[in-house]
Design a protein around this motif. Structure first.
Motif, PDB file in Angstrom:
ATOM      1  N   ASP A 169       0.831  -1.206   0.000  1.00 49.60           N
ATOM      2  CA  ASP A 169       0.000   0.000   0.000  1.00 49.60           C
ATOM      3  C   ASP A 169       0.864   1.254   0.000  1.00 49.60           C
ATOM      4  O   ASP A 169       1.919   1.312   0.645  1.00 49.60           O
ATOM      5  CB  ASP A 169      -0.923  -0.004   1.222  1.00 49.60           C
ATOM      6  N   ALA A 170       0.399   2.286  -0.699  1.00 43.65           N
ATOM      7  CA  ALA A 170       1.148   3.544  -0.796  1.00 43.65           C
ATOM      8  C   ALA A 170       1.314   4.225   0.552  1.00 43.65           C
ATOM      9  O   ALA A 170       2.249   5.009   0.748  1.00 43.65           O
ATOM     10  CB  ALA A 170       0.446   4.486  -1.773  1.00 43.65           C
ATOM     11  N   LEU A 171       0.425   3.937   1.506  1.00 42.91           N
ATOM     12  CA  LEU A 171       0.446   4.635   2.788  1.00 42.91           C
ATOM     13  C   LEU A 171       1.662   4.308   3.641  1.00 42.91           C
ATOM     14  O   LEU A 171       2.015   5.095   4.520  1.00 42.91           O
ATOM     15  CB  LEU A 171      -0.831   4.348   3.583  1.00 42.91           C
ATOM     16  N   LEU A 172       2.272   3.151   3.423  1.00 38.55           N
ATOM     17  CA  LEU A 172       3.441   2.816   4.236  1.00 38.55           C
ATOM     18  C   LEU A 172       4.691   2.489   3.425  1.00 38.55           C
ATOM     19  O   LEU A 172       5.615   1.863   3.931  1.00 38.55           O
ATOM     20  CB  LEU A 172       3.128   1.688   5.232  1.00 38.55           C
ATOM     21  N   GLN A 173       4.716   2.968   2.187  1.00 42.53           N
ATOM     22  CA  GLN A 173       5.929   2.788   1.399  1.00 42.53           C
ATOM     23  C   GLN A 173       7.076   3.629   1.983  1.00 42.53           C
ATOM     24  O   GLN A 173       6.838   4.684   2.577  1.00 42.53           O
ATOM     25  CB  GLN A 173       5.692   3.172  -0.052  1.00 42.53           C
ATOM     26  N   PRO A 174       8.300   3.169   1.835  1.00 39.68           N
ATOM     27  CA  PRO A 174       9.439   3.934   2.363  1.00 39.68           C
ATOM     28  C   PRO A 174       9.482   5.377   1.866  1.00 39.68           C
ATOM     29  O   PRO A 174       9.831   6.291   2.626  1.00 39.68           O
ATOM     30  CB  PRO A 174      10.655   3.136   1.862  1.00 39.68           C
ATOM     31  N   GLU A 175       9.096   5.599   0.607  1.00 38.05           N
ATOM     32  CA  GLU A 175       9.118   6.966   0.063  1.00 38.05           C
ATOM     33  C   GLU A 175       8.109   7.862   0.779  1.00 38.05           C
ATOM     34  O   GLU A 175       8.385   9.040   1.045  1.00 38.05           O
ATOM     35  CB  GLU A 175       8.826   6.946  -1.435  1.00 38.05           C
ATOM     36  N   SER A 176       6.923   7.322   1.081  1.00 38.37           N
ATOM     37  CA  SER A 176       5.897   8.094   1.793  1.00 38.37           C
ATOM     38  C   SER A 176       6.362   8.429   3.201  1.00 38.37           C
ATOM     39  O   SER A 176       6.235   9.569   3.666  1.00 38.37           O
ATOM     40  CB  SER A 176       4.590   7.297   1.853  1.00 38.37           C
ATOM     41  N   ARG A 177       6.898   7.435   3.877  1.00 38.84           N
ATOM     42  CA  ARG A 177       7.369   7.647   5.247  1.00 38.84           C
ATOM     43  C   ARG A 177       8.546   8.614   5.282  1.00 38.84           C
ATOM     44  O   ARG A 177       8.664   9.431   6.204  1.00 38.84           O
ATOM     45  CB  ARG A 177       7.756   6.302   5.859  1.00 38.84           C
ATOM     46  N   GLU A 178       9.411   8.531   4.293  1.00 35.36           N
ATOM     47  CA  GLU A 178      10.570   9.414   4.254  1.00 35.36           C
ATOM     48  C   GLU A 178      10.130  10.864   4.082  1.00 35.36           C
ATOM     49  O   GLU A 178      10.695  11.778   4.711  1.00 35.36           O
ATOM     50  CB  GLU A 178      11.493   8.991   3.108  1.00 35.36           C
ATOM     51  N   CYS A 179       9.107  11.102   3.281  1.00 37.59           N
ATOM     52  CA  CYS A 179       8.586  12.462   3.113  1.00 37.59           C
ATOM     53  C   CYS A 179       8.016  12.992   4.427  1.00 37.59           C
ATOM     54  O   CYS A 179       8.257  14.150   4.809  1.00 37.59           O
ATOM     55  CB  CYS A 179       7.517  12.477   2.028  1.00 37.59           C
ATOM     56  N   PHE A 180       7.262  12.164   5.129  1.00 36.05           N
ATOM     57  CA  PHE A 180       6.695  12.592   6.409  1.00 36.05           C
ATOM     58  C   PHE A 180       7.813  12.887   7.414  1.00 36.05           C
ATOM     59  O   PHE A 180       7.757  13.886   8.150  1.00 36.05           O
ATOM     60  CB  PHE A 180       5.757  11.521   6.954  1.00 36.05           C
ATOM     61  N   GLN A 181       8.828  12.052   7.437  1.00 39.17           N
ATOM     62  CA  GLN A 181       9.939  12.272   8.354  1.00 39.17           C
ATOM     63  C   GLN A 181      10.688  13.555   8.022  1.00 39.17           C
ATOM     64  O   GLN A 181      11.153  14.275   8.918  1.00 39.17           O
ATOM     65  CB  GLN A 181      10.897  11.081   8.317  1.00 39.17           C
ATOM     66  N   ARG A 182      10.801  13.877   6.745  1.00 39.36           N
ATOM     67  CA  ARG A 182      11.446  15.135   6.358  1.00 39.36           C
ATOM     68  C   ARG A 182      10.676  16.335   6.879  1.00 39.36           C
ATOM     69  O   ARG A 182      11.277  17.358   7.241  1.00 39.36           O
ATOM     70  CB  ARG A 182      11.602  15.204   4.837  1.00 39.36           C
ATOM     71  N   LEU A 183       9.359  16.232   6.918  1.00 35.91           N
ATOM     72  CA  LEU A 183       8.569  17.297   7.542  1.00 35.91           C
ATOM     73  C   LEU A 183       8.940  17.442   9.007  1.00 35.91           C
ATOM     74  O   LEU A 183       9.212  18.544   9.500  1.00 35.91           O
ATOM     75  CB  LEU A 183       7.072  16.982   7.422  1.00 35.91           C
ATOM     76  N   LEU A 184       8.946  16.329   9.726  1.00 36.99           N
ATOM     77  CA  LEU A 184       9.266  16.386  11.151  1.00 36.99           C
ATOM     78  C   LEU A 184      10.678  16.930  11.372  1.00 36.99           C
ATOM     79  O   LEU A 184      10.913  17.688  12.320  1.00 36.99           O
ATOM     80  CB  LEU A 184       9.130  14.994  11.771  1.00 36.99           C
ATOM     81  N   ASP A 185      11.595  16.553  10.499  1.00 35.64           N
ATOM     82  CA  ASP A 185      12.977  16.995  10.652  1.00 35.64           C
ATOM     83  C   ASP A 185      13.134  18.501  10.469  1.00 35.64           C
ATOM     84  O   ASP A 185      14.149  19.082  10.909  1.00 35.64           O
ATOM     85  CB  ASP A 185      13.881  16.249   9.655  1.00 35.64           C
ATOM     86  N   GLN A 186      12.169  19.147   9.816  1.00 38.70           N
ATOM     87  CA  GLN A 186      12.206  20.609   9.707  1.00 38.70           C
ATOM     88  C   GLN A 186      12.026  21.264  11.075  1.00 38.70           C
ATOM     89  O   GLN A 186      12.471  22.392  11.284  1.00 38.70           O
ATOM     90  CB  GLN A 186      11.097  21.104   8.782  1.00 38.70           C
ATOM     91  N   GLY A 187      11.364  20.543  11.986  1.00 41.43           N
ATOM     92  CA  GLY A 187      11.102  21.091  13.312  1.00 41.43           C
ATOM     93  C   GLY A 187       9.650  21.013  13.738  1.00 41.43           C
ATOM     94  O   GLY A 187       9.276  21.545  14.787  1.00 41.43           O
ATOM     95  N   TRP A 188       8.806  20.337  12.944  1.00 42.40           N
ATOM     96  CA  TRP A 188       7.405  20.155  13.302  1.00 42.40           C
ATOM     97  C   TRP A 188       7.265  19.058  14.362  1.00 42.40           C
ATOM     98  O   TRP A 188       8.043  18.112  14.406  1.00 42.40           O
ATOM     99  CB  TRP A 188       6.578  19.776  12.074  1.00 42.40           C
ATOM    100  N   THR A 189       6.237  19.189  15.181  1.00 38.81           N
ATOM    101  CA  THR A 189       5.936  18.189  16.199  1.00 38.81           C
ATOM    102  C   THR A 189       4.670  17.435  15.827  1.00 38.81           C
ATOM    103  O   THR A 189       3.624  18.045  15.578  1.00 38.81           O
ATOM    104  CB  THR A 189       5.727  18.852  17.582  1.00 38.81           C
ATOM    105  N   ASP A 190       4.772  16.116  15.777  1.00 35.79           N
ATOM    106  CA  ASP A 190       3.620  15.237  15.578  1.00 35.79           C
ATOM    107  C   ASP A 190       2.872  15.189  16.903  1.00 35.79           C
ATOM    108  O   ASP A 190       3.239  14.461  17.829  1.00 35.79           O
ATOM    109  CB  ASP A 190       4.120  13.854  15.161  1.00 35.79           C
ATOM    110  N   ALA A 191       1.796  15.992  17.017  1.00 37.84           N
ATOM    111  CA  ALA A 191       1.171  16.243  18.312  1.00 37.84           C
ATOM    112  C   ALA A 191       0.620  14.984  18.965  1.00 37.84           C
ATOM    113  O   ALA A 191       0.789  14.762  20.171  1.00 37.84           O
ATOM    114  CB  ALA A 191       0.069  17.288  18.157  1.00 37.84           C
ATOM    115  N   LEU A 192      -0.054  14.153  18.202  1.00 33.28           N
ATOM    116  CA  LEU A 192      -0.662  12.962  18.787  1.00 33.28           C
ATOM    117  C   LEU A 192       0.413  12.013  19.326  1.00 33.28           C
ATOM    118  O   LEU A 192       0.287  11.473  20.426  1.00 33.28           O
ATOM    119  CB  LEU A 192      -1.538  12.257  17.749  1.00 33.28           C
ATOM    120  N   ARG A 193       1.477  11.826  18.557  1.00 35.33           N
ATOM    121  CA  ARG A 193       2.545  10.949  19.020  1.00 35.33           C
ATOM    122  C   ARG A 193       3.294  11.567  20.197  1.00 35.33           C
ATOM    123  O   ARG A 193       3.763  10.853  21.096  1.00 35.33           O
ATOM    124  CB  ARG A 193       3.496  10.640  17.858  1.00 35.33           C
TER     125      ARG A 193
END
Length: 260
Positions: A169-193
């Motif tokens: 599934d596209a939702l958990l492909q490494p490319e999808s996860r890597e994009c989300f992690q790049r967002l967090l690495d900018q300095g965003w906080t994943d509030a729920l986690r």
């Protein structure tokens, strides 16, 4: 100290689920709401019903698919933009940004990307790149910002009941996860986690194979906080009771509370 409750909710068809939306608004009284997957043209959006419930609203509809909206309790959102900068060729209604009650709110519905590989997955990743670039500019503005919506990304294996049947599934492909992690690495906080660092907590349960009753869920609805909002995070949660209603969306409203 006052609190500001901000929620995101993939409504999965606002016309069919308007009674559920109004019930939830009356019961939980969120201050700001980001809706996704309206599946309604602009002219079919039930603005009067939402305003009668005490919420100002802006929206960007699309017949049959997509669509996003921002609601503000007892006030009107001040629209900033529709669509992501540099992505003007995209005809889908997937991003809406507004100044709301002292916070910049970006409401997003990231492409699903299935089937992958293929053009839909390429579109997902391209859209993600535009989001990452715009998110960086928002973060650098030093304004308080919340990016809330259905990201169609399962960040880690801890955010899914079982990866076995979802490996392609596209939702958990490494490319999808890597994009989300790049967002967090900018300095965003994943509030729920951030509030539930060690718990399995889900926001979506599909309609197949009894997934709701067996709590076989995914966490794909996220609220990302800019740096200045991280210390103001007071609480977070998922209104699971909404998912249990008859004819419910396959998502549940996901929310945070900020000290203001």
């Amino acid at each position: 100290m006052a609190t500001l409750k901000i929620a995101t909710f993939n409504i999965n068809g606002i016309r069919a689920r308007l009674p559920i939306l109004l019930q939830w608004l009356e019961t939980e009284k969120p201050d700001i709401v980001c809706l996704q997957e309206l599946k309604a043209a602009d002219s079919a959006f039930p603005a009067d019903d939402i305003r009668n419930a005490g919420y100002g609203v802006i929206w960007q509809g699309e017949p049959s698919w997509n669509g996003v909206a921002i609601l503000s309790r007892d006030s009107d959102p001040l629209e900033i933009r529709r669509g992501l900068p540099g992505n003007e060729k995209d005809s889908h209604s997937r991003y809406l940004e507004a100044a709301v009650q002292g916070v910049i709110v970006g409401c997003l519905y990231l492409p699903n990307g299935n089937p992958q590989p293929g053009p839909k997955f390429d579109y997902k990743l391209d859209w993600f790149e535009h989001l990452i670039k715009h998110a960086d500019s928002l973060l650098n503005s030093e304004h308080p910002v919340v990016l809330a919506g259905d990201y169609n990304v399962i960040p880690t294996d801890e955010d899914i009941y079982n990866t076995r049947s979802w490996l392609k599934d596209a939702l958990l492909q490494p490319e999808s996860r890597e994009c989300f992690q790049r967002l967090l690495d900018q300095g965003w906080t994943d509030a729920l986690r951030a509030k539930f660092p060690d718990e399995r907590i889900y926001t979506f349960w599909d309609y197949f194979r009894n997934h709701w009753k067996t709590n076989s869920g995914l966490r794909i609805d996220h609220l990302l906080l800019s740096k200045g909002l991280k210390p103001k995070l007071k609480n977070a949660g998922v209104d699971r009771w909404v998912r249990d209603l008859p004819h419910a969306s396959d998502h549940a409203p996901t929310w945070i509370e900020l000290k203001v």
